[in-house]
Design an enzyme around this catalytic site. Structure first.
Site, mmCIF file in Angstrom:
data_model
loop_
_atom_site.group_PDB
_atom_site.id
_atom_site.type_symbol
_atom_site.label_atom_id
_atom_site.label_comp_id
_atom_site.label_asym_id
_atom_site.label_seq_id
_atom_site.Cartn_x
_atom_site.Cartn_y
_atom_site.Cartn_z
ATOM 1 N N TYR A 51 58.739 10.273 30.051
ATOM 2 C CA TYR A 51 59.047 9.623 30.888
ATOM 3 C C TYR A 51 59.385 8.131 29.418
ATOM 4 O O TYR A 51 58.588 8.025 28.481
ATOM 5 C CB TYR A 51 57.759 8.326 31.439
ATOM 6 C CG TYR A 51 57.545 8.937 32.371
ATOM 7 C CD1 TYR A 51 57.973 9.926 33.551
ATOM 8 C CD2 TYR A 51 55.967 8.645 33.160
ATOM 9 C CE1 TYR A 51 58.173 10.418 34.767
ATOM 10 C CE2 TYR A 51 55.823 9.770 34.501
ATOM 11 C CZ TYR A 51 56.103 10.391 35.431
ATOM 12 O OH TYR A 51 56.366 11.415 35.779
ATOM 13 N N GLY A 227 60.432 3.701 46.646
ATOM 14 C CA GLY A 227 61.609 2.889 45.915
ATOM 15 C C GLY A 227 61.270 1.473 46.258
ATOM 16 O O GLY A 227 62.692 0.873 45.894
ATOM 17 N N GLY A 228 60.627 1.087 47.179
ATOM 18 C CA GLY A 228 61.585 -0.405 47.922
ATOM 19 C C GLY A 228 61.978 0.197 49.250
ATOM 20 O O GLY A 228 62.383 -1.051 50.027
HETATM 21 N N1 NAP Z 1 55.766 14.345 39.527
HETATM 22 C C1 NAP Z 1 57.242 14.012 39.589
HETATM 23 O O1 NAP Z 1 57.924 14.486 39.801
HETATM 24 C C2 NAP Z 1 57.553 12.142 39.641
HETATM 25 C C3 NAP Z 1 58.734 12.392 39.593
HETATM 26 C C4 NAP Z 1 58.946 10.484 40.185
HETATM 27 C C5 NAP Z 1 58.167 9.666 40.309
HETATM 28 N N2 NAP Z 1 56.535 10.675 39.785
HETATM 29 C C6 NAP Z 1 55.446 9.807 39.127
HETATM 30 O O2 NAP Z 1 55.156 8.779 40.739
HETATM 31 C C7 NAP Z 1 54.979 7.131 40.056
HETATM 32 C C8 NAP Z 1 55.838 6.151 41.477
HETATM 33 O O3 NAP Z 1 56.523 6.913 41.925
HETATM 34 P P1 NAP Z 1 57.927 5.661 41.722
HETATM 35 O O4 NAP Z 1 57.666 4.759 41.031
HETATM 36 O O5 NAP Z 1 59.491 6.467 42.244
HETATM 37 O O6 NAP Z 1 57.573 5.020 43.097
HETATM 38 P P2 NAP Z 1 57.396 4.228 44.082
HETATM 39 O O7 NAP Z 1 55.829 3.322 44.012
HETATM 40 O O8 NAP Z 1 57.882 4.135 45.231
HETATM 41 O O9 NAP Z 1 58.895 2.973 43.380
HETATM 42 C C9 NAP Z 1 58.138 1.729 42.676
HETATM 43 C C10 NAP Z 1 59.845 1.729 42.055
HETATM 44 O O10 NAP Z 1 60.730 1.199 43.328
HETATM 45 C C11 NAP Z 1 60.458 -0.571 43.053
HETATM 46 N N3 NAP Z 1 60.464 -1.624 44.485
HETATM 47 C C12 NAP Z 1 59.513 -1.100 45.359
HETATM 48 N N4 NAP Z 1 59.204 -2.862 45.989
HETATM 49 C C13 NAP Z 1 60.261 -2.782 46.119
HETATM 50 C C14 NAP Z 1 60.947 -3.951 46.352
HETATM 51 N N5 NAP Z 1 60.441 -5.357 47.508
HETATM 52 N N6 NAP Z 1 61.766 -5.064 46.319
HETATM 53 C C15 NAP Z 1 62.785 -4.021 44.921
HETATM 54 N N7 NAP Z 1 61.955 -3.172 44.226
HETATM 55 C C16 NAP Z 1 60.808 -2.677 44.706
HETATM 56 C C17 NAP Z 1 59.657 -0.898 41.977
HETATM 57 O O11 NAP Z 1 60.208 -2.279 41.744
HETATM 58 P P3 NAP Z 1 59.176 -3.242 40.786
HETATM 59 O O12 NAP Z 1 58.942 -2.801 39.429
HETATM 60 O O13 NAP Z 1 60.219 -4.652 40.929
HETATM 61 O O14 NAP Z 1 58.162 -3.427 41.646
HETATM 62 C C18 NAP Z 1 60.065 0.667 40.947
HETATM 63 O O15 NAP Z 1 60.898 0.185 40.394
HETATM 64 C C19 NAP Z 1 56.060 6.806 39.166
HETATM 65 O O16 NAP Z 1 55.630 6.425 37.487
HETATM 66 C C20 NAP Z 1 55.613 8.318 37.639
HETATM 67 O O17 NAP Z 1 54.376 8.460 37.404
HETATM 68 C C21 NAP Z 1 56.635 11.809 39.653
#
Ligand code: NAP
Length: 316
Positions: A51, A227-228
């Site tokens: 990351y 992702g929102g």
């Molecule tokens: N094991 C794997 O292969 C794998 C792959 C991907 C991720 N992961 C893990 O899973 C965690 C979560 O993944 P994720 O970040 O994709 O999850 P998520 O919680 O579904 O998405 C978060 C993202 O969406 C944005 N977002 C959420 N609500 C929003 C809204 N109403 N308007 C605009 N933007 C919004 C957030 O922006 P803001 O920050 O501005 O709120 C952030 O960029 C990662 O941090 C990582 O630890 C693991």
């Protein structure tokens, strides 16, 4: 925040975790995100060696400066096994690497960047086509013997891939981190579609969900907010099923006077597998909104309304 047992281990952790993939590289902003998680009862943090090419683990460790004793009050999970193109020379392709050397080296790097002596959990990030379970076992044994990793798990693995590892690895595999949300629920849908002619081949997830339940392996949901996509992020040309899921999320949120994030996370928590959502928002307000889910239990009917919308059609 309600706590849950991770796998069959003695680790009792917050049932919502913070993923650190998107943490800001600015220490003050990263700290605000992590502090918001702590303030809302989250004590489990998900990292990976890749990351931000290691920068996320590094910025996270700035938390220790003003908070003596914090390390012992939180759980740190990191992952290894993904390698970037070009990391050993211009010809090296993007690849996975579960060799003994890579696993041990990767954990050394995570410990150094996180400024800690141990990881609570290490996950193998994505299945390596060239996996040799004996190599993984040798690496896990050494990491455990040296006290560098307490517990182990996997990510994005099928039931069969976990079973293959289990032929050599002595440590229980506590967790399987997979993509799971209202609009990405193939693992759940597979069980519904079994034996339906029009959807053959039906078993894309190879029974991984019931396998993990039977083995007591905790499913961790990555991208639980998609992702929102269903909680208010403006989307251009979204698929109809995503628009529909977003509308049902909004309707239930209004009805219950909670945030849309709470509905999306509560949908995962309602599943009896004991899923741990790994939220990835960096916004303190959205972290608090997600954690409202801890107080919320969706009814079977509400759960299925969201499921139907997210899968794009009624169940057979
Ligand atoms: N094991 C794997 O292969 C794998 C792959 C991907 C991720 N992961 C893990 O899973 C965690 C979560 O993944 P994720 O970040 O994709 O999850 P998520 O919680 O579904 O998405 C978060 C993202 O969406 C944005 N977002 C959420 N609500 C929003 C809204 N109403 N308007 C605009 N933007 C919004 C957030 O922006 P803001 O920050 O501005 O709120 C952030 O960029 C990662 O941090 C990582 O630890 C693991």
């Amino acid at each position: 925040m309600e706590r849950m047992r991770l796998g069959g281990s003695p680790l009792m952790v917050s049932r919502i975790a913070l993923g650190c993939m998107r943490l800001s590289s600015d220490p003050a902003q990263a700290k605000a995100t992590v502090q918001a998680a702590l303030d809302n009862g989250i004590d489990f943090f998900d990292h990976a060696d890749i990351y931000g090419q290691g920068l996320r683990e590094e910025v996270f460790s700035t938390m220790w400066q003003d908070a003596p004793g914090l390390r012992d009050r939180v759980f740190l999970q990191s992952k290894c096994g993904i390698r970037f193109a070009g990391d050993t020379g211009p010809e090296a392709p993007a690849r996975y690497d579960f060799s003994y050397e890579h696993i041990v080296r990767s954990v050394g790097g995570s410990l150094r960047r996180l400024k800690t002596d141990y990881l609570d959990v290490l996950l193998l990030h994505r299945p390596d086509a060239l996996v040799e379970p004996e190599e993984v076992a040798r690496a896990f044994d050494e990491l455990q013997r040296k006290g560098q990793v307490r517990f182990f798990g996997v990510s994005n693995h099928t039931a069969a891939q976990i079973q293959l590892l289990q032929t050599c690895v002595d440590q229980p595999l506590l967790a399987n981190q997979v993509q799971l949300s209202v609009v990405h629920a193939q693992m759940i849908d597979d069980g519904i579609l079994f034996n339906r002619d029009e959807d053959a081949p039906t078993s894309r997830s190879e029974g991984t969900l019931p396998f993990c339940r039977m083995q007591g392996i905790t499913l961790q949901a990555w991208s639980p907010l998609a992702g929102g996509a269903v909680t208010g992020k403006p989307l251009a040309n979204a698929a109809l099923r995503i628009e529909r899921a977003a509308a049902v999320v909004q309707e239930l949120a209004t009805q219950k006077a909670v945030s849309r994030e709470a509905i999306a996370i509560a949908w995962l928590l309602r599943h009896p597998a004991g899923i741990q959502p790994i939220i990835g928002t960096t916004s303190p307000a959205r972290i608090a909104a997600c954690c409202e889910a801890d107080e919320l239990t969706l009814s079977r009917e509400e759960w299925y309304r969201l499921f139907e919308a997210g899968r794009g059609g009624r169940v057979p």
